[in-house]
Design a protein around this motif. Sequence first.
Motif, mmCIF file in Angstrom:
data_model
loop_
_atom_site.group_PDB
_atom_site.id
_atom_site.type_symbol
_atom_site.label_atom_id
_atom_site.label_comp_id
_atom_site.label_asym_id
_atom_site.label_seq_id
_atom_site.Cartn_x
_atom_site.Cartn_y
_atom_site.Cartn_z
ATOM 1 N N ARG A 61 34.309 39.930 34.447
ATOM 2 C CA ARG A 61 35.233 40.751 35.402
ATOM 3 C C ARG A 61 35.039 40.266 36.942
ATOM 4 N N GLU A 62 34.050 39.715 37.254
ATOM 5 C CA GLU A 62 33.798 39.306 38.843
ATOM 6 C C GLU A 62 34.809 38.223 38.869
ATOM 7 N N GLN A 63 34.550 37.120 38.001
ATOM 8 C CA GLN A 63 35.665 35.940 38.242
ATOM 9 C C GLN A 63 37.123 36.482 38.159
ATOM 10 N N VAL A 64 37.365 37.287 37.237
ATOM 11 C CA VAL A 64 38.851 37.917 37.259
ATOM 12 C C VAL A 64 39.303 38.574 38.662
ATOM 13 N N VAL A 65 38.322 39.275 39.180
ATOM 14 C CA VAL A 65 38.895 40.183 40.485
ATOM 15 C C VAL A 65 38.841 38.959 41.418
ATOM 16 N N GLN A 66 38.094 38.027 41.602
ATOM 17 C CA GLN A 66 37.940 36.924 42.736
ATOM 18 C C GLN A 66 39.020 36.127 42.556
ATOM 19 N N ARG A 67 39.428 35.515 41.495
ATOM 20 C CA ARG A 67 40.544 34.550 41.183
ATOM 21 C C ARG A 67 41.791 35.163 41.499
ATOM 22 N N ILE A 68 41.934 36.296 40.868
ATOM 23 C CA ILE A 68 43.490 36.977 41.146
ATOM 24 C C ILE A 68 43.525 37.489 42.720
ATOM 25 N N GLY A 69 42.496 37.871 43.223
ATOM 26 C CA GLY A 69 42.552 38.167 44.598
ATOM 27 C C GLY A 69 42.923 36.950 45.418
ATOM 28 N N GLU A 70 42.322 35.768 45.209
ATOM 29 C CA GLU A 70 42.638 34.712 45.974
ATOM 30 C C GLU A 70 44.014 34.033 45.635
ATOM 31 N N ALA A 71 44.593 34.173 44.240
ATOM 32 C CA ALA A 71 45.949 33.685 44.131
ATOM 33 C C ALA A 71 47.181 34.686 44.728
ATOM 34 N N MET A 106 37.689 44.381 20.497
ATOM 35 C CA MET A 106 37.721 45.328 21.688
ATOM 36 C C MET A 106 37.735 44.683 23.036
ATOM 37 N N ASP A 107 36.829 43.458 23.182
ATOM 38 C CA ASP A 107 36.762 42.570 24.315
ATOM 39 C C ASP A 107 38.280 42.232 24.643
ATOM 40 N N LEU A 108 38.749 41.415 23.473
ATOM 41 C CA LEU A 108 39.941 40.748 23.677
ATOM 42 C C LEU A 108 41.201 41.565 23.813
ATOM 43 N N ASN A 109 41.232 42.877 23.475
ATOM 44 C CA ASN A 109 42.380 43.621 23.436
ATOM 45 C C ASN A 109 42.170 44.900 24.473
ATOM 46 N N ALA A 110 41.146 45.289 24.879
ATOM 47 C CA ALA A 110 41.039 46.301 25.762
ATOM 48 C C ALA A 110 40.103 46.101 26.843
ATOM 49 N N ARG A 111 39.055 45.682 26.710
ATOM 50 C CA ARG A 111 38.260 45.138 27.858
ATOM 51 C C ARG A 111 38.926 44.499 28.773
ATOM 52 N N SER A 112 39.530 43.428 28.151
ATOM 53 C CA SER A 112 40.328 42.520 29.361
ATOM 54 C C SER A 112 41.223 43.135 30.136
ATOM 55 N N LEU A 113 41.852 44.429 29.477
ATOM 56 C CA LEU A 113 42.889 45.198 30.420
ATOM 57 C C LEU A 113 41.910 45.981 31.546
ATOM 58 N N LEU A 114 40.722 46.422 31.288
ATOM 59 C CA LEU A 114 39.945 46.803 32.254
ATOM 60 C C LEU A 114 39.656 46.056 33.138
ATOM 61 N N HIS A 115 39.353 44.745 33.087
ATOM 62 C CA HIS A 115 39.068 43.763 34.076
ATOM 63 C C HIS A 115 40.295 43.166 34.895
ATOM 64 N N VAL A 116 41.674 43.242 34.285
ATOM 65 C CA VAL A 116 42.764 42.899 34.975
ATOM 66 C C VAL A 116 43.179 44.203 35.932
ATOM 67 N N ALA A 117 42.943 45.404 35.366
ATOM 68 C CA ALA A 117 43.297 46.514 36.255
ATOM 69 C C ALA A 117 42.342 46.455 37.464
ATOM 70 N N ALA A 118 41.066 46.249 37.193
ATOM 71 C CA ALA A 118 40.202 46.321 38.525
ATOM 72 C C ALA A 118 40.620 45.209 39.444
ATOM 73 N N ALA A 119 41.121 44.243 39.109
ATOM 74 C CA ALA A 119 41.448 43.213 39.964
ATOM 75 C C ALA A 119 42.835 43.420 40.585
ATOM 76 N N THR A 120 43.834 44.206 39.760
ATOM 77 C CA THR A 120 45.392 44.208 40.191
ATOM 78 C C THR A 120 45.570 45.423 40.771
ATOM 79 N N VAL A 121 45.145 46.657 40.319
ATOM 80 C CA VAL A 121 45.562 47.736 40.885
ATOM 81 C C VAL A 121 45.343 48.013 42.353
ATOM 82 N N PRO A 122 44.236 47.607 42.987
ATOM 83 C CA PRO A 122 44.040 47.724 44.295
ATOM 84 C C PRO A 122 44.868 46.781 45.245
#
Length: 232
Positions: A61-71, A106-122
Amino acid sequence: MTTPSPTRKTVLITGASGQLGRAVAQAFLDQGARLILLDRQRGELPDGQDLRHVMVDLADREQVVQRIGEAAAQMGGLHTVCHIAGGFRMGEAVHETSAATWDFLMDLNARSLLHVAAATVPLLLAQGGGQIVTVGAGAAARGGAQMGAYSASKSALIRLTESMSAELKDQRIRVNCVLPSIIDTPDNRQSMPEADFGRWVTPQALAEVIAFLASDAARAIHGAAIPVSGRV
């Protein structure tokens, strides 16, 4: 560094190096969009000045938020998110399902969406709105033998999509989901050589539906889970 023009849409695509991810990327490139392409590996993704390739582990999650934010900062913001990443695996009977199988799907199909949402919705909120399209599965509508964990994981993704829509639609963010059946890919053809491939949905056809849901033409659609099943 020159700030990109805000008049062009920036689209983020997860699972971008897969068959469907590449088709979705091409569909938006044909519309003149700028792309942020996420995956764990580069694969056969295109090059260009309007593309940013981001190698990321969606389980982090931390990596996803950081790298999407930078891009997104490099591309001048974010307008659309296409969450393509996910996958299928046959499992065991429900009473034999291992924790490893359950956690993997569950990680592949559900938790990944939680992490992407945390990075992109804001980022979408800061932009004043946008669109999110997720990819569920027709198999999520009903459990099948040895598919309990897979069906549950894709059902969880659909419920998360619906909840996000309810939470965000009054903030000018549309959230919808597509439900493909069997996608016509080389891997699926190899695993089911006797099937009638012409009945399956092609990646390009599914990509067109995803692009439609991200367009202004779909501005009245919120929280939908749309079957895209070809003639299966």
